[in-house]
Motif scaffolding. Structure first.
Motif, PDB file in Angstrom:
ATOM      1  N   MET A  73       0.721  -1.242  -0.175  1.00  0.00           N
ATOM      2  CA  MET A  73       0.199   0.053   0.025  1.00  0.00           C
ATOM      3  C   MET A  73       0.907   1.285   0.052  1.00  0.00           C
ATOM      4  SD  MET A  73      -2.833  -1.555  -0.109  1.00  0.00           S
ATOM      5  CE  MET A  73      -3.752  -0.152  -0.218  1.00  0.00           C
ATOM      6  N   ALA A  74       1.167   1.961  -1.112  1.00  0.00           N
ATOM      7  CA  ALA A  74       2.141   2.774  -1.365  1.00  0.00           C
ATOM      8  C   ALA A  74       1.442   4.267  -1.270  1.00  0.00           C
ATOM      9  CB  ALA A  74       2.814   2.708  -2.719  1.00  0.00           C
ATOM     10  N   THR A  75       2.032   5.160  -0.419  1.00  0.00           N
ATOM     11  CA  THR A  75       1.715   6.355  -0.085  1.00  0.00           C
ATOM     12  C   THR A  75       2.716   7.473  -0.285  1.00  0.00           C
ATOM     13  OG1 THR A  75       2.258   6.275   2.423  1.00  0.00           O
ATOM     14  CG2 THR A  75       0.297   5.467   1.524  1.00  0.00           C
ATOM     15  N   PRO A  76       2.470   8.744  -0.386  1.00  0.00           N
ATOM     16  CA  PRO A  76       3.475   9.749  -0.695  1.00  0.00           C
ATOM     17  C   PRO A  76       4.220  10.413   0.463  1.00  0.00           C
ATOM     18  CG  PRO A  76       1.281  10.836  -0.429  1.00  0.00           C
ATOM     19  CD  PRO A  76       0.892   9.330  -0.374  1.00  0.00           C
ATOM     20  N   ASP A  77       3.818   9.775   1.587  1.00  0.00           N
ATOM     21  CA  ASP A  77       4.636  10.227   3.124  1.00  0.00           C
ATOM     22  C   ASP A  77       5.747   9.287   3.308  1.00  0.00           C
ATOM     23  OD1 ASP A  77       2.730   8.028   3.684  1.00  0.00           O
ATOM     24  OD2 ASP A  77       2.035   8.929   5.566  1.00  0.00           O
ATOM     25  N   THR A  78       6.008   8.439   2.316  1.00  0.00           N
ATOM     26  CA  THR A  78       7.129   7.572   2.930  1.00  0.00           C
ATOM     27  C   THR A  78       8.513   7.516   1.998  1.00  0.00           C
ATOM     28  OG1 THR A  78       6.027   5.777   1.308  1.00  0.00           O
ATOM     29  CG2 THR A  78       5.421   5.771   3.706  1.00  0.00           C
TER      30      THR A  78
ATOM     31  N   PRO B 203       1.187  14.877  -3.295  1.00  0.00           N
ATOM     32  CA  PRO B 203      -0.227  14.681  -2.271  1.00  0.00           C
ATOM     33  C   PRO B 203      -1.335  14.002  -2.822  1.00  0.00           C
ATOM     34  CG  PRO B 203       1.000  16.774  -2.679  1.00  0.00           C
ATOM     35  CD  PRO B 203       1.662  15.813  -3.512  1.00  0.00           C
ATOM     36  N   GLY B 204      -1.869  13.286  -2.016  1.00  0.00           N
ATOM     37  CA  GLY B 204      -3.234  12.607  -2.585  1.00  0.00           C
ATOM     38  C   GLY B 204      -3.048  11.430  -3.295  1.00  0.00           C
TER      39      GLY B 204
ATOM     40  N   THR C 151       0.382  11.733 -11.184  1.00  0.00           N
ATOM     41  CA  THR C 151       0.156  12.618 -12.437  1.00  0.00           C
ATOM     42  C   THR C 151       1.441  13.025 -13.236  1.00  0.00           C
ATOM     43  OG1 THR C 151      -0.038  14.701 -11.283  1.00  0.00           O
ATOM     44  CG2 THR C 151      -1.886  13.849 -11.381  1.00  0.00           C
ATOM     45  N   GLY C 152       1.289  13.538 -14.275  1.00  0.00           N
ATOM     46  CA  GLY C 152       2.431  13.827 -15.302  1.00  0.00           C
ATOM     47  C   GLY C 152       3.276  12.681 -15.754  1.00  0.00           C
ATOM     48  N   GLU C 153       4.248  12.917 -16.316  1.00  0.00           N
ATOM     49  CA  GLU C 153       4.989  12.011 -17.158  1.00  0.00           C
ATOM     50  C   GLU C 153       6.080  11.230 -16.010  1.00  0.00           C
ATOM     51  OE1 GLU C 153       5.079  11.354 -20.215  1.00  0.00           O
ATOM     52  OE2 GLU C 153       3.428  12.679 -20.525  1.00  0.00           O
TER      53      GLU C 153
END
Length: 240
Positions: free
Chosen positions: A51-56, A69-70, A96-98
């Motif tokens: 479970m991958a998140t942006p805070d790690t 974020p998000g 998002t993005g490339e």
């Protein structure tokens, strides 16, 4: 002699276990360039979820940096270490993005403990899709390459075996990198999950048609397994 574990039977108990079985996910992303794609084997020796998140996210200097974020990611891996085959089902949401990475793709398994950087050992086709959701699924067989040269001048996957993941899954992380979040948009550590035929009382460990479509066991499914006391049976591979 080690015993192999078959695919989880996609029977009526799959709903209670929290499986998401979709032929669309299994087919998605398989046209992305792969070095050595193979069909899904009949059985596996282990299975993992992330479970991958942006805070790690951790930079190469070992310092924490923000991811997107998000954004979230669900990585599901099925391993047959006898034949060096890994199957993957990856879903990214809000990324998002490339994509951007010095490796041949931007979606990896790194040999890295939580909170630490580490080299990529496996490189997967980057998830693709319209809108907020991107997916990728398929199976790869070693010998593996990442396209990234390590400090020793060799590819960071040189000599890597899937048995290393089975020996210490918590020492590996999965992530994806983008142009705006080059250290990583989302990341998470591998967690081993039960695998085997599900004893349902109505068909035992027989595999159903949805079995070949791929599956993903989420955190809710793990909680259901633990709470319901579902029996997960092992079956030896013929001839092993």
């Amino acid at each position: 002699m080690r015993r192999s574990l078959p695919r989880l039977a996609a029977v009526t108990a799959a709903t209670a276990l929290g499986f998401a079985v979709t032929a669309g996910v299994a087919a998605a992303g398989t046209t992305t360039a792969q070095e050595n794609p193979v069909p899904e084997p009949d059985d596996f020796t282990s299975m993992y979820t992330v479970m991958a998140t942006p805070d790690t996210i951790v930079g190469n200097d070992g310092n924490a940096v923000p991811g997107e974020p998000g954004a979230t990611g669900e990585f599901h891996f099925r391993i047959n270490s006898d034949d060096e085959i890994i199957c993957y089902d990856i879903t990214l949401r809000g990324v998002t993005g490339e994509y951007q990475s010095p490796a041949k793709t931007a979606t990896h398994i790194h040999e890295a403990n939580a909170g630490e950087p580490g080299p990529p050992r496996l490189s997967f086709p980057d998830p693709a899709g319209d809108g907020d959701v991107r997916t990728s699924a398929g199976c790869l067989q070693g010998p593996f390459t990442t396209g990234l040269e390590g400090d020793n001048g060799e590819d960071t996957a040189t000599g890597f075996s899937l048995a290393a993941i089975e020996a210490n899954p918590a020492g590996f992380s999965a992530d994806t990198h983008t142009a705006d979040y080059t250290p990583g948009a989302v990341r998470g550590q591998l967690t081993q999950v039960p695998m085997g035929g599900v004893e349902t009382g109505a068909g035992g460990t027989s595999a159903g048609p949805a079995d070949t479509a791929g599956y993903a066991l989420g955190a809710a499914g793990l909680a259901t397994v633990a709470g319901a006391g579902v029996v997960l049976a092992r079956r030896s591979r013929a001839g092993r």
